[in-house]
Structures are given as C-alpha cells and as structure tokens.
Motif scaffolding. Structure first.
Motif, PDB file in Angstrom:
ATOM      1  N   ALA A  53       0.844  -1.218   0.000  1.00  0.00           N
ATOM      2  CA  ALA A  53       0.000   0.000   0.000  1.00  0.00           C
ATOM      3  C   ALA A  53       0.867   1.252   0.000  1.00  0.00           C
ATOM      4  O   ALA A  53       2.068   1.182   0.289  1.00  0.00           O
ATOM      5  CB  ALA A  53      -0.901  -0.002   1.228  1.00  0.00           C
ATOM      6  N   GLY A  54       0.279   2.374  -0.350  1.00  0.00           N
ATOM      7  CA  GLY A  54       0.947   3.671  -0.217  1.00  0.00           C
ATOM      8  C   GLY A  54       2.139   3.837  -1.159  1.00  0.00           C
ATOM      9  O   GLY A  54       2.172   3.264  -2.245  1.00  0.00           O
ATOM     10  N   TRP A  55       3.164   4.571  -0.657  1.00  0.00           N
ATOM     11  CA  TRP A  55       4.319   4.874  -1.524  1.00  0.00           C
ATOM     12  C   TRP A  55       5.052   3.612  -1.935  1.00  0.00           C
ATOM     13  O   TRP A  55       5.760   3.588  -2.936  1.00  0.00           O
ATOM     14  CB  TRP A  55       5.276   5.843  -0.830  1.00  0.00           C
ATOM     15  N   ALA A  56       4.843   2.517  -1.186  1.00  0.00           N
ATOM     16  CA  ALA A  56       5.558   1.270  -1.506  1.00  0.00           C
ATOM     17  C   ALA A  56       4.841   0.416  -2.558  1.00  0.00           C
ATOM     18  O   ALA A  56       5.342  -0.644  -2.947  1.00  0.00           O
ATOM     19  CB  ALA A  56       5.741   0.444  -0.233  1.00  0.00           C
ATOM     20  N   ALA A  57       3.709   0.865  -3.040  1.00  0.00           N
ATOM     21  CA  ALA A  57       2.915   0.062  -3.997  1.00  0.00           C
ATOM     22  C   ALA A  57       3.752  -0.475  -5.165  1.00  0.00           C
ATOM     23  O   ALA A  57       3.663  -1.667  -5.504  1.00  0.00           O
ATOM     24  CB  ALA A  57       1.738   0.886  -4.505  1.00  0.00           C
ATOM     25  N   PRO A  58       4.655   0.335  -5.727  1.00  0.00           N
ATOM     26  CA  PRO A  58       5.440  -0.182  -6.867  1.00  0.00           C
ATOM     27  C   PRO A  58       6.405  -1.317  -6.481  1.00  0.00           C
ATOM     28  O   PRO A  58       6.934  -2.000  -7.355  1.00  0.00           O
ATOM     29  CB  PRO A  58       6.234   1.048  -7.345  1.00  0.00           C
ATOM     30  N   LEU A  59       6.616  -1.518  -5.173  1.00  0.00           N
ATOM     31  CA  LEU A  59       7.589  -2.525  -4.728  1.00  0.00           C
ATOM     32  C   LEU A  59       6.925  -3.859  -4.416  1.00  0.00           C
ATOM     33  O   LEU A  59       7.586  -4.820  -4.001  1.00  0.00           O
ATOM     34  CB  LEU A  59       8.322  -2.006  -3.491  1.00  0.00           C
ATOM     35  N   GLY A  60       5.599  -3.931  -4.580  1.00  0.00           N
ATOM     36  CA  GLY A  60       4.866  -5.168  -4.278  1.00  0.00           C
ATOM     37  C   GLY A  60       5.280  -6.317  -5.195  1.00  0.00           C
ATOM     38  O   GLY A  60       5.977  -6.115  -6.192  1.00  0.00           O
ATOM     39  N   TRP A  61       4.797  -7.516  -4.881  1.00  0.00           N
ATOM     40  CA  TRP A  61       5.186  -8.739  -5.631  1.00  0.00           C
ATOM     41  C   TRP A  61       4.008  -9.466  -6.210  1.00  0.00           C
ATOM     42  O   TRP A  61       2.916  -9.397  -5.654  1.00  0.00           O
ATOM     43  CB  TRP A  61       5.959  -9.674  -4.680  1.00  0.00           C
TER      44      TRP A  61
END
Ligand code: 5HY
Length: 241
Positions: free
Chosen positions: A233-241
């Motif tokens: 979620a949030g700013w980390a969304a692009p780092l999800g798998w």
C-alpha cells in the motif's frame, strides 16, 4: 559482467565517489552502475537512518534493470537480506566483504569507523556474520560521514591516528575501514600504516566478480526465495510482488 552498486544514502557526491573507487579495482569487462535511493537520509549514522536506508536498498534492487551482481555500499549492510530475496544475483554488503578479506590476511583485525554511536551496528554485524572472534576492536573517530563526501583527504591524519591506536591496543594485524566514504583513503593509509587496510567497496567488487565468474547466485531455496506475492500500500505500492 554488470555490477549494480547501491549507495544506501542519498548523497550524490558519495555515490560518485563510491563508483570511482569501484571502477579503480574492477576488471576491464565489469560495467559499474551506481545508484542511490529516491528517498532517505543524506548519510547513515544510526538505527533510524539505517532502517529508512534499508527500504531504499529494497527499492533499488526491486526496480533494478538486469544485473549480474549487487553491492550494498554502506558499512551497516542495510537491507542485505531483503536484497537477496529480491534478486537471483549474488549480493554483497561492504562490511561482510571487508570482514572476509581481513580474515584472509590477518589472525585479528580492527575496525575504524565514523561516529562512535554506530560502532554497535558494526558489532552486531560481526556477531551476525560470525566474525566476533576475528575482530579485536571497533573504534569510532566521530568523523561525520558527510565530512568524507569529498573523498576525505582532510580526515586522513585523524583516521591514521585512530588506526595506529587500534593496532597497538588490539594487537591486530589489519585495519577495516568502517565507511564507504573512506574508500579513496585506502591506498594512502596502507602506505602510511604498513599493514593491510581493507576498503569494503573494493573487496565487495572483487568478490562479486569472483562469484559471478563461478556462476554462483543467491539461493532461491528457503529464506532467500523470492517474496510471496502480495500488494503493498501507499508509496511502496510499486515494490509489491
Ligand atoms: C556508510 N554511513 O558507509 C555508513 C558509515 C557508518 O552513510 N555510509 C553511510 O557510519 O556506518
């Protein structure tokens, strides 16, 4: 081979210095790509800085273009395990690499680092990697990391004095430089001290080349297997798998 070097702080001057130190020792066919996180501390000098920097390392490995090996160029090795989950390539932290190199050339070594408050971070790594019996002392100089941003020429006398003190007090045979910002001082300190002085950036580059040449990558079995698929979620969304 293509070697991705991550400076976990956001000092562009330090990233440039780290890349230069790496290119000095890299093989002719090693292409160095040096990056830094899009967020985080200008320098890493404590636990909070370290935690944010670790996320920055995870960001850079997660979003990286194809590479053959990764070096984390901060003496706390922030985000090392996360990075090893995120890539099949070998990942080396400069602290772990320096400890190995020092142990090949001396029965005991001393670490000379920046702020005294970060000594405990190095001590935790020594135990984590199993080098507590080979390291005879960790010594702070209270030189701020950013005082080394320009290569650190102005700090070489102070680091030399701390290293001489450490060699005699610890009865050690080698010095490990406790900051990526000290890389440019390694040759001069070696000349002055007359003992092996280990810069983790250079050690990690050569070990990375060796592992890649052996075709050795990070195990995909067990805890270094890729992260389980999930949404961030949030700013980390692009780092999800
Ligand atoms: C480093 N901090 O190598 C560490 C050094 C330290 O921003 N780059 C940093 O003091 O732990």
């Amino acid at each position: 081979m293509k070697l991705l070097i991550i400076n976990p702080n956001t000092s562009t001057a330090m990233t440039t210095g780290i890349a230069a130190a790496a290119r000095q020792v890299a093989a002719a066919d090693t292409r160095i790509v040096a990056v830094q996180p899009s967020f985080g501390p200008l320098s890493i000098e404590g636990h909070f800085d370290e935690t944010i920097a670790a996320a920055g390392v995870a960001e850079q490995v997660r979003l990286a273009a194809p590479h053959d090996a990764v070096v984390i160029a901060c003496f706390g090795d922030p985000g090392l395990d996360a990075a090893r989950e995120a890539t099949r390539a070998p990942v080396l932290g400069i602290a772990e690499a320096a400890f190995h190199a020092a142990s090949f050339v001396a029965t005991g070594f001393s670490v000379v680092t920046t702020m005294t408050r970060t000594c405990v971070i190095a001590e935790h790594l020594l135990h984590r990697y199993g080098f507590e019996r080979r390291c005879r002392g960790v010594h702070g100089t209270d030189i701020p990391v950013l005082a080394l941003e320009d290569g650190g020429a102005g700090c070489v006398d102070q680091i030399e004095a701390a290293a001489r003190e450490a060699l005699s007090r610890d009865r050690s045979g080698a010095i490990v430089l406790g900051c990526a910002g000290m890389a440019a001082l390694c040759a001069e300190l070696t000349r002055r001290l007359g003992v092996p002085v280990i810069d983790g950036v250079a050690a990690a580059v050569k070990f990375a080349e060796g592992l890649a040449a052996l075709g050795l990558g990070t195990s995909q079995h067990g805890d270094y297997a890729p992260p389980l698929p999930k949404t961030y979620a949030g700013w980390a969304a692009p780092l999800g798998w």
